[in-house]
Design an enzyme around this catalytic site. Structure first.
Site, PDB file in Angstrom:
ATOM      1  N   GLY A  29     -11.425  14.361  20.278  1.00 31.35           N
ATOM      2  CA  GLY A  29     -12.413  14.487  21.361  1.00 31.35           C
ATOM      3  C   GLY A  29     -13.599  13.554  21.197  1.00 31.35           C
ATOM      4  N   ALA A  30     -13.347  12.349  20.695  1.00 33.93           N
ATOM      5  CA  ALA A  30     -14.454  11.408  20.469  1.00 33.93           C
ATOM      6  C   ALA A  30     -15.007  10.882  21.796  1.00 33.93           C
ATOM      7  CB  ALA A  30     -13.970  10.248  19.606  1.00 33.93           C
ATOM      8  N   GLU A  31     -16.253  10.493  21.765  1.00 37.13           N
ATOM      9  CA  GLU A  31     -16.892   9.935  22.967  1.00 37.13           C
ATOM     10  C   GLU A  31     -16.431   8.500  23.193  1.00 37.13           C
ATOM     11  OE1 GLU A  31     -18.281  12.482  21.295  1.00 37.13           O
ATOM     12  OE2 GLU A  31     -18.177  13.529  23.214  1.00 37.13           O
ATOM     13  N   SER A  83     -23.730  16.569  20.918  1.00 39.79           N
ATOM     14  CA  SER A  83     -23.349  15.684  19.804  1.00 39.79           C
ATOM     15  C   SER A  83     -22.425  14.598  20.359  1.00 39.79           C
ATOM     16  CB  SER A  83     -22.617  16.466  18.710  1.00 39.79           C
ATOM     17  OG  SER A  83     -21.395  16.970  19.225  1.00 39.79           O
ATOM     18  N   HIS A 105     -10.073   6.252   1.536  1.00 41.26           N
ATOM     19  CA  HIS A 105      -8.733   6.477   0.980  1.00 41.26           C
ATOM     20  C   HIS A 105      -8.209   7.895   1.093  1.00 41.26           C
ATOM     21  CE1 HIS A 105      -9.187   2.423  -0.460  1.00 41.26           C
ATOM     22  NE2 HIS A 105      -7.885   2.433  -0.672  1.00 41.26           N
ATOM     23  N   GLY A 129       0.833  -1.211   0.000  1.00 40.07           N
ATOM     24  CA  GLY A 129       0.000   0.000   0.000  1.00 40.07           C
ATOM     25  C   GLY A 129       0.858   1.247   0.000  1.00 40.07           C
ATOM     26  N   LYS A 178     -24.698  16.511  26.410  1.00 42.97           N
ATOM     27  CA  LYS A 178     -23.820  16.695  25.250  1.00 42.97           C
ATOM     28  C   LYS A 178     -24.688  16.846  24.012  1.00 42.97           C
ATOM     29  CE  LYS A 178     -19.512  14.530  26.531  1.00 42.97           C
ATOM     30  NZ  LYS A 178     -18.344  13.935  25.918  1.00 42.97           N
ATOM     31  N   ALA A 227      15.501  10.802  -0.535  1.00 42.28           N
ATOM     32  CA  ALA A 227      16.658  10.650   0.354  1.00 42.28           C
ATOM     33  C   ALA A 227      17.558   9.506  -0.114  1.00 42.28           C
ATOM     34  CB  ALA A 227      16.176  10.398   1.784  1.00 42.28           C
ATOM     35  N   ARG A 256      -7.185  -2.111   9.200  1.00 40.81           N
ATOM     36  CA  ARG A 256      -7.797  -3.430   8.999  1.00 40.81           C
ATOM     37  C   ARG A 256      -7.537  -4.351  10.174  1.00 40.81           C
ATOM     38  NH1 ARG A 256      -5.727  -4.588   3.223  1.00 40.81           N
ATOM     39  NH2 ARG A 256      -3.965  -4.330   4.557  1.00 40.81           N
TER      40      ARG A 256
END
Ligand code: ATP
Length: 326
Positions: free
Chosen positions: A189-191, A219, A256, A14, A217, A25, A175
């Site tokens: 800052g995800a729950e 959201s 992607h 990938g 909250k 380099a 994956r």
């Protein structure tokens, strides 16, 4: 007297942002050390087809800032067979190439190991994968850019989530490993975060979301690593919605977009350092090792140990997500 005179450089598996900085380099340091250097297009596919070209210093001008890879990349079924590797060896022999730098993942290094055992062509690896899941380096090339790209998107999602009192499930790449998801969860800052390394408990996830709801909250964002065993973001969102439907729920799969874009400063520097280290290692006669950075020092790890790891997720990072989502 250097152990090699003509070397190749290729990208394989990938793609990841920072590969171009690394190619640059390798080319510049080879020329600096009076070595001839050949670009091998499309990884092992190009090696089998003799798709090489001699690179001068100017061939790598104006690429340090670009994502993707100027040498293209590929997965090669033919190289998995001895016949394909025999062809690759003959092509290298005709061109007089006696060693190469492979920028890729553990599959690429496995291929290089077999190739060296059969034909004695030496290879130094550079860890090029956005997943950050290889032993032998603190960071893989492309990880920093990928998480920064993802965070930019997650910040934007938060704005709209907040405007509409919505719950978003955001799927990021990974994956087999949750390193991208975990970093994004803390920085965005995800729950909650859902990763393949831990067993997903939907009721526990609902408990966290309910806690946020009762704390008013407006959201919520749940980051989901694509490889989680409970399914992708759509599947998990569906399971949550069946029992917890306070918020309007939406799903975004970043996909992607995380692989492309201009590499960050960190990835440009990492690619540059490891590219130079790889050429110097070839000159010293090292073989079958991956150049990595551990505690800011270049370290060489045998290919046999530079394998994927996904069980070493930092438990403390996981704990942070829970504390910070109060
Ligand atoms: P990524 O982490 O992005 O998947 P990778 O280097 O692990 O990168 P793979 O597709 O696993 O990607 O491997 C790249 C190529 O290396 C394969 O397409 C194949 O040509 C070669 N390769 C992998 N394993 C072997 C093997 N056991 N023997 C010979 N060649 C191999």
């Amino acid at each position: 007297m250097a152990a090699v005179k003509k070397i190749g450089v290729m990208t394989s598996g990938g793609d990841s942002p920072g590969m171009n900085a690394c190619i640059r380099a390798v080319v510049r340091s080879a020329i600096y050390n009076n070595l001839e250097v050949y670009g091998i297009n499309r990884g092992y596919e190009g090696m089998i087809d003799g798709d090489f070209f001699k690179m001068q210093s100017h061939a790598v001008s104006n690429i340090v800032q670009r994502g993707g890879t100027m040498l293209k990349t590929a997965r090669s079924k033919r190289f998995m067979e001895k016949e394909g590797r025999q062809k690759a060896f003959e092509r290298l022999k005709v061109a007089g190439i006696d060693g190469f730098v492979a920028i890729g993942g553990d599959g690429t290094f496995r291929g290089a190991t077999v190739f060296e055992e059969e034909f004695g062509v030496t290879c130094i690896g550079v860890p090029g994968t956005i997943d950050n899941d290889l032993y032998g380096t603190d960071y893989t090339l492309g990880f920093d850019t990928a998480i920064n790209t993802a965070i930019e998107a997650i910040d934007k999602i938060r704005d709209t989530a907040d405007a509409h009192n919505r719950l978003f499930f955001v799927e990021v790449m990974g994956r087999d490993a949750g390193f991208i998801a975990l970093s994004c969860a803390i920085a965005g800052g995800a729950e909650a975060v859902i990763i393949p390394e831990t067993k997903t408990d939907i009721d526990n996830l609902i408990g966290i979301l309910e806690r946020g709801w009762y704390h008013k909250k407006s959201s919520a964002i749940v980051i989901v690593a694509e490889g989680d065993e409970a399914g992708g973001a759509y599947e998990i969102a569906k399971k949550v919605k069946e029992k917890f439907n306070e918020y309007d729920t939406r799903v975004t799969v970043l996909g992607h977009i995380q692989r492309g874009g201009n590499p960050t400063v960190r990835d440009r520097i990492l690619g540059s350092r490891l590219g130079i280290a790889a050429v110097e290692a070839l000159m010293e006669g090292k073989k079958n090792v991956m150049a990595g950075l551990i505690n800011d020092e270049v370290v060489f790890t045998p290919f046999a140990n530079a394998t994927k790891h996904n069980l070493d997720i930092n438990q403390d990072m996981l704990r942070l997500v829970d504390i910070l989502s109060m």
